[in-house]
Motif scaffolding. Structure first.
Motif, PDB file in Angstrom:
ATOM      1  N   LYS A   1    -109.266 -68.641 101.998  1.00  8.21           N
ATOM      2  CA  LYS A   1    -109.218 -69.572 103.290  1.00  8.21           C
ATOM      3  C   LYS A   1    -110.809 -70.339 103.093  1.00  8.21           C
ATOM      4  O   LYS A   1    -111.673 -69.456 103.168  1.00  8.21           O
ATOM      5  N   VAL A   2    -110.780 -71.777 103.551  1.00  2.28           N
ATOM      6  CA  VAL A   2    -111.976 -72.186 103.474  1.00  2.28           C
ATOM      7  C   VAL A   2    -112.050 -73.002 104.696  1.00  2.28           C
ATOM      8  O   VAL A   2    -111.035 -73.502 105.603  1.00  2.28           O
ATOM      9  N   ARG A   3    -113.225 -72.933 105.530  1.00  2.00           N
ATOM     10  CA  ARG A   3    -113.700 -73.602 106.865  1.00  2.00           C
ATOM     11  C   ARG A   3    -114.925 -74.519 106.518  1.00  2.00           C
ATOM     12  O   ARG A   3    -115.762 -74.029 105.978  1.00  2.00           O
ATOM     13  N   PHE A   4    -114.762 -75.414 107.017  1.00  2.00           N
ATOM     14  CA  PHE A   4    -115.834 -76.632 107.271  1.00  2.00           C
ATOM     15  C   PHE A   4    -116.752 -76.263 108.304  1.00  2.00           C
ATOM     16  O   PHE A   4    -116.299 -76.147 109.687  1.00  2.00           O
TER      17      PHE A   4
ATOM     18  N   LYS B   1    -107.790 -80.235 105.673  1.00  2.00           N
ATOM     19  CA  LYS B   1    -108.934 -80.500 105.980  1.00  2.00           C
ATOM     20  C   LYS B   1    -110.151 -81.126 105.056  1.00  2.00           C
ATOM     21  O   LYS B   1    -110.139 -80.477 103.935  1.00  2.00           O
ATOM     22  N   TYR B   2    -110.889 -81.910 105.409  1.00  2.00           N
ATOM     23  CA  TYR B   2    -111.449 -82.684 104.259  1.00  2.00           C
ATOM     24  C   TYR B   2    -113.169 -82.514 104.857  1.00  2.00           C
ATOM     25  O   TYR B   2    -113.416 -82.570 106.134  1.00  2.00           O
TER      26      TYR B   2
ATOM     27  N   SER C   1    -109.945 -79.047 101.522  1.00  2.00           N
ATOM     28  CA  SER C   1    -110.035 -77.566 101.387  1.00  2.00           C
ATOM     29  C   SER C   1    -109.188 -76.857 100.754  1.00  2.00           C
ATOM     30  O   SER C   1    -109.557 -75.720 100.099  1.00  2.00           O
ATOM     31  N   TYR C   2    -108.075 -77.470 100.336  1.00  2.00           N
ATOM     32  CA  TYR C   2    -107.412 -76.905  99.225  1.00  2.00           C
ATOM     33  C   TYR C   2    -108.057 -76.709  98.184  1.00  2.00           C
ATOM     34  O   TYR C   2    -107.766 -75.728  97.247  1.00  2.00           O
ATOM     35  N   SER C   3    -108.564 -77.872  97.716  1.00  2.00           N
ATOM     36  CA  SER C   3    -109.134 -77.853  96.234  1.00  2.00           C
ATOM     37  C   SER C   3    -110.305 -76.702  96.191  1.00  2.00           C
ATOM     38  O   SER C   3    -110.536 -76.159  95.016  1.00  2.00           O
ATOM     39  N   ILE C   4    -111.165 -76.547  97.051  1.00  2.00           N
ATOM     40  CA  ILE C   4    -112.028 -75.511  97.246  1.00  2.00           C
ATOM     41  C   ILE C   4    -111.435 -74.042  97.210  1.00  2.00           C
ATOM     42  O   ILE C   4    -112.066 -72.961  96.383  1.00  2.00           O
TER      43      ILE C   4
END
Length: 180
Positions: free
Chosen positions: A119-122, A81-82, A96-99
């Motif tokens: 885990k990152v969610r936008f 996800k970007y 999301s992987y970079s964050i």
């Protein structure tokens, strides 16, 4: 796999095991069981029109279960996800992987953290970060979590120029002294 699918697959496997067990036994016996089964099916389903819909529905269910079992073996890759921002030069996509990498790297640097997962969610143009920790014993957990929250939020906002709405930290377990 959800529970309903697991139950359906278990019932399906059980029915197939019985069916193929009877087929495997039939050549070695006097073929009475197989002939009784064929006679029952012939008299009940094939010579009666009222069971046609039921037979079709049962066949359709087995067909759908076959397809579901076949497709369940193929694992889909988690799509990255970007979050996108536009500049004068073009579009910038931040994964999301970079964050997650930034959050993991910072979390593991803190004394008292044995393991970390992120885990990152936008959420629109904002970022929600969830960090799961395994901490070492004799650590002040609230202070550790607050430090991680502040450091991760500041770092992501500074390096990625994104707005971090919240950094949630879950302490999943406390590592015992004899674990490695």
């Amino acid at each position: 796999m959800n529970y309903l699918f697991r139950i359906l697959v278990a019932v399906y496997s059980f029915l197939l095991a019985i069916f193929f067990g009877i087929i495997m036994i039939s050549p070695f016996g006097d073929k009475v069981i197989l002939s009784m089964g064929i006679d029952f099916l012939s008299g009940t389903f094939y010579q009666s029109d009222k069971y046609d819909v039921l037979l079709f529905i049962v066949g359709l269910m087995f067909f759908a279960l076959n397809i579901a079992v076949l497709v369940s073996g193929v694992k889909g890759r988690r799509s990255a996800k970007y979050i996108c921002t536009e500049t004068d030069s073009g579009v910038i996509r931040i994964s999301s992987y970079s964050i997650e990498s930034i959050a993991l790297g910072l979390s593991k640097r803190f004394n008292g953290v044995k393991d970390a997962k992120a885990k990152v969610r936008f959420n629109g143009d904002k970022v929600n970060i969830l960090i799961r920790l395994t901490v070492l014993p004799d650590v002040n957990v609230p202070d550790l979590c607050k430090g991680i929250q502040v450091r991760v939020k500041e770092s992501v906002e500074a390096t990625m120029e994104l707005s971090v709405s919240d950094v949630s930290v879950n302490v999943d377990s406390v590592s015992s002294a004899n674990q490695e």
